[in-house]
Motif scaffolding. Structure first.
Motif, mmCIF file in Angstrom:
data_model
loop_
_atom_site.group_PDB
_atom_site.id
_atom_site.type_symbol
_atom_site.label_atom_id
_atom_site.label_comp_id
_atom_site.label_asym_id
_atom_site.label_seq_id
_atom_site.Cartn_x
_atom_site.Cartn_y
_atom_site.Cartn_z
ATOM 1 N N LYS A 1 42.386 40.873 40.954
ATOM 2 C CA LYS A 1 43.785 40.739 41.335
ATOM 3 C C LYS A 1 44.027 40.861 42.846
ATOM 4 C CE LYS A 1 45.506 42.574 36.920
ATOM 5 N NZ LYS A 1 44.529 41.832 36.207
ATOM 6 N N ALA A 2 43.062 41.368 43.592
ATOM 7 C CA ALA A 2 43.279 41.600 45.024
ATOM 8 C C ALA A 2 42.776 40.449 45.894
ATOM 9 C CB ALA A 2 42.602 42.898 45.460
ATOM 10 N N VAL A 3 42.147 39.440 45.312
ATOM 11 C CA VAL A 3 41.602 38.324 46.095
ATOM 12 C C VAL A 3 42.731 37.373 46.480
ATOM 13 C CG1 VAL A 3 39.901 36.454 46.105
ATOM 14 C CG2 VAL A 3 39.461 38.550 44.791
ATOM 15 N N ASP A 4 42.707 36.903 47.741
ATOM 16 C CA ASP A 4 43.739 35.949 48.163
ATOM 17 C C ASP A 4 43.267 34.526 47.891
ATOM 18 O OD1 ASP A 4 41.884 35.358 50.143
ATOM 19 O OD2 ASP A 4 43.043 36.270 51.761
ATOM 20 N N ALA A 5 44.157 33.561 48.166
ATOM 21 C CA ALA A 5 43.854 32.164 47.850
ATOM 22 C C ALA A 5 42.608 31.668 48.569
ATOM 23 C CB ALA A 5 45.059 31.275 48.184
ATOM 24 N N GLU A 6 42.495 31.999 49.854
ATOM 25 C CA GLU A 6 41.328 31.550 50.610
ATOM 26 C C GLU A 6 40.050 32.189 50.071
ATOM 27 O OE1 GLU A 6 40.767 29.153 52.804
ATOM 28 O OE2 GLU A 6 42.829 28.577 52.340
ATOM 29 N N GLY A 7 40.158 33.424 49.639
ATOM 30 C CA GLY A 7 38.999 34.080 49.049
ATOM 31 C C GLY A 7 38.536 33.368 47.794
ATOM 32 N N TYR A 8 39.495 32.976 46.953
ATOM 33 C CA TYR A 8 39.134 32.225 45.757
ATOM 34 C C TYR A 8 38.534 30.865 46.111
ATOM 35 C CZ TYR A 8 41.388 35.463 42.482
ATOM 36 O OH TYR A 8 41.711 36.565 41.716
ATOM 37 N N ARG A 9 39.091 30.218 47.122
ATOM 38 C CA ARG A 9 38.556 28.912 47.521
ATOM 39 C C ARG A 9 37.116 29.040 48.014
ATOM 40 N NH1 ARG A 9 44.063 28.277 49.955
ATOM 41 N NH2 ARG A 9 45.224 26.955 48.493
ATOM 42 N N ARG A 10 36.843 30.081 48.778
ATOM 43 C CA ARG A 10 35.470 30.288 49.255
ATOM 44 C C ARG A 10 34.523 30.555 48.093
ATOM 45 N NH1 ARG A 10 38.201 33.147 53.395
ATOM 46 N NH2 ARG A 10 37.809 35.146 52.331
ATOM 47 N N LEU B 1 44.616 28.004 43.359
ATOM 48 C CA LEU B 1 45.827 27.177 43.268
ATOM 49 C C LEU B 1 47.047 28.038 42.941
ATOM 50 C CD1 LEU B 1 45.987 23.849 41.255
ATOM 51 C CD2 LEU B 1 47.682 25.634 40.871
ATOM 52 N N VAL B 2 46.889 28.911 41.943
ATOM 53 C CA VAL B 2 48.020 29.747 41.529
ATOM 54 C C VAL B 2 48.312 30.813 42.581
ATOM 55 C CG1 VAL B 2 48.924 31.282 39.738
ATOM 56 C CG2 VAL B 2 47.499 29.320 39.109
ATOM 57 N N ARG B 3 47.259 31.435 43.118
ATOM 58 C CA ARG B 3 47.469 32.462 44.147
ATOM 59 C C ARG B 3 48.171 31.871 45.363
ATOM 60 N NH1 ARG B 3 47.605 37.318 43.168
ATOM 61 N NH2 ARG B 3 45.417 37.918 42.942
ATOM 62 N N SER B 4 47.822 30.643 45.714
ATOM 63 C CA SER B 4 48.456 29.981 46.844
ATOM 64 C C SER B 4 49.955 29.826 46.616
ATOM 65 C CB SER B 4 47.819 28.610 47.067
ATOM 66 O OG SER B 4 48.448 27.916 48.123
ATOM 67 N N ALA B 5 50.343 29.464 45.387
ATOM 68 C CA ALA B 5 51.763 29.321 45.072
ATOM 69 C C ALA B 5 52.485 30.660 45.180
ATOM 70 C CB ALA B 5 51.928 28.746 43.667
ATOM 71 N N GLU B 6 51.813 31.740 44.822
ATOM 72 C CA GLU B 6 52.407 33.061 44.977
ATOM 73 C C GLU B 6 52.554 33.424 46.459
ATOM 74 O OE1 GLU B 6 50.514 34.963 40.837
ATOM 75 O OE2 GLU B 6 49.722 35.531 42.808
ATOM 76 N N GLU B 7 51.539 33.111 47.234
ATOM 77 C CA GLU B 7 51.582 33.426 48.661
ATOM 78 C C GLU B 7 52.628 32.582 49.392
ATOM 79 O OE1 GLU B 7 46.844 34.691 49.034
ATOM 80 O OE2 GLU B 7 47.560 32.798 49.874
ATOM 81 N N ILE C 1 56.513 30.561 46.028
ATOM 82 C CA ILE C 1 57.030 29.556 45.093
ATOM 83 C C ILE C 1 57.246 30.197 43.730
ATOM 84 C CG2 ILE C 1 56.518 27.380 43.913
ATOM 85 C CD1 ILE C 1 54.926 26.580 46.432
ATOM 86 N N ILE C 2 56.291 30.986 43.305
ATOM 87 C CA ILE C 2 56.453 31.766 42.074
ATOM 88 C C ILE C 2 56.178 33.230 42.398
ATOM 89 C CG2 ILE C 2 55.877 29.897 40.481
ATOM 90 C CD1 ILE C 2 53.051 31.000 40.304
ATOM 91 N N ASP C 3 56.804 34.098 41.645
ATOM 92 C CA ASP C 3 56.576 35.529 41.834
ATOM 93 C C ASP C 3 55.171 35.894 41.379
ATOM 94 O OD1 ASP C 3 59.147 35.987 42.761
ATOM 95 O OD2 ASP C 3 59.955 36.339 40.743
ATOM 96 N N ALA C 4 54.544 36.818 42.071
ATOM 97 C CA ALA C 4 53.284 37.388 41.594
ATOM 98 C C ALA C 4 53.608 38.253 40.380
ATOM 99 C CB ALA C 4 52.626 38.212 42.693
ATOM 100 N N ARG C 5 52.937 37.987 39.286
ATOM 101 C CA ARG C 5 53.267 38.709 38.052
ATOM 102 C C ARG C 5 51.998 38.998 37.266
ATOM 103 N NH1 ARG C 5 54.175 36.913 32.990
ATOM 104 N NH2 ARG C 5 54.520 34.754 33.598
ATOM 105 N N ALA D 1 64.727 32.864 37.423
ATOM 106 C CA ALA D 1 63.762 33.805 36.862
ATOM 107 C C ALA D 1 62.337 33.289 37.028
ATOM 108 C CB ALA D 1 64.064 34.020 35.374
ATOM 109 N N GLY D 2 61.515 34.096 37.644
ATOM 110 C CA GLY D 2 60.115 33.757 37.806
ATOM 111 C C GLY D 2 59.787 33.029 39.101
#
Length: 229
Positions: free
Chosen positions: A111-120, A142-148, A151-155, A223-224
């Motif tokens: 849960k603590a990894v950011d979008a760039e971390g996932y991409r790497r 892709l999803v983490r990027s939208a949260e950052e 666009i969507i809330d982190a949930r 909502a969301g």
């Protein structure tokens, strides 16, 4: 009927003096137990075929007196017990595995990894030919990027399908691709299906395309969704 291994051997009914059923009753007991849908539904294909063959054989004994009650009745009772125990040993782990692999939080423990971390991580997995890991981490990116991007809330607890559905409502041109990517994610992560380079490239290109798109919140309930940057 919920059956456990110790239920078979510790049941009060089985502790009582044995009752010798007649031919028809023994056949009926065995056929009813073996036809319980929880067993064939969770068995592998070869065992399912054995199940059908045994049931056909039991049915054929109904009007056949050649074996005589001294052979057919005990044989059917013993066979029923053996197959019930086999079902407990084989079927229960498979049912438990199905429940354990039900879709859950798409990030798992990461849960603590950011979008760039996932991409790497996805790129590293792809370089090594580990396409399942590459697909999973690229979709998470892709999803983490939208949260950052707010666009969507982190949930916590959001599934891949939920993320794809929500993002598809504000990225209308990519909706079909988002839903397809979520299906691939679930199939790879929970269904233990193989992934390919094409699967990874598809999710990677979708991630890149979403970065270039502006979300359209018109007509969407708040909502969301977060306030976009």
């Amino acid at each position: 009927m919920k059956v456990a291994a110790n239920d078979v051997f510790a049941s009060p009914a089985l502790m009582e003096p044995p009752v010798t059923p007649d031919r028809d009753e023994a056949r009926r007991w065995a056929a009813e137990e073996l036809s319980n849908p929880r067993y064939p539904d969770a068995t592998p294909g070869w065992l399912d075929q054995v199940w059908r063959d045994v049931l056909d054989w039991l049915a054929s004994l109904e009007g056949d007196g050649a074996g005589g009650p001294n052979i057919a009745v005990p044989l059917m009772v013993v066979l029923a017990v053996v197959l019930i125990v086999a079902a407990i040993v084989i079927v229960r782990p498979r049912l438990n595995a199905r429940r354990a692999k039900a879709p859950g939080d798409l990030y798992g423990e990461d849960k603590a990894v950011d979008a760039e971390g996932y991409r790497r991580r996805a790129a590293t997995a792809a370089d090594g030919g580990n396409w399942p890991a590459a697909v999973v981490d690229q979709f998470r990116a892709l999803v983490r990027s939208a949260e950052e991007r707010d666009i969507i809330d982190a949930r916590a607890g959001r599934t891949a399908d939920e993320a794809a559905d929500q993002l598809g409502r504000v990225f209308g041109t990519a909706q079909v691709r988002l839903l397809a990517a979520a299906r691939v994610f679930d199939a790879v992560r929970y269904g233990e299906q193989a992934a390919t380079r094409a699967d990874y490239e598809s999710v990677r290109m979708l991630d890149a395309d979403l970065l270039a798109l502006k979300p359209d919140f018109a007509g969407q309930a708040h909502a969301g969704f977060a306030v976009p940057r």
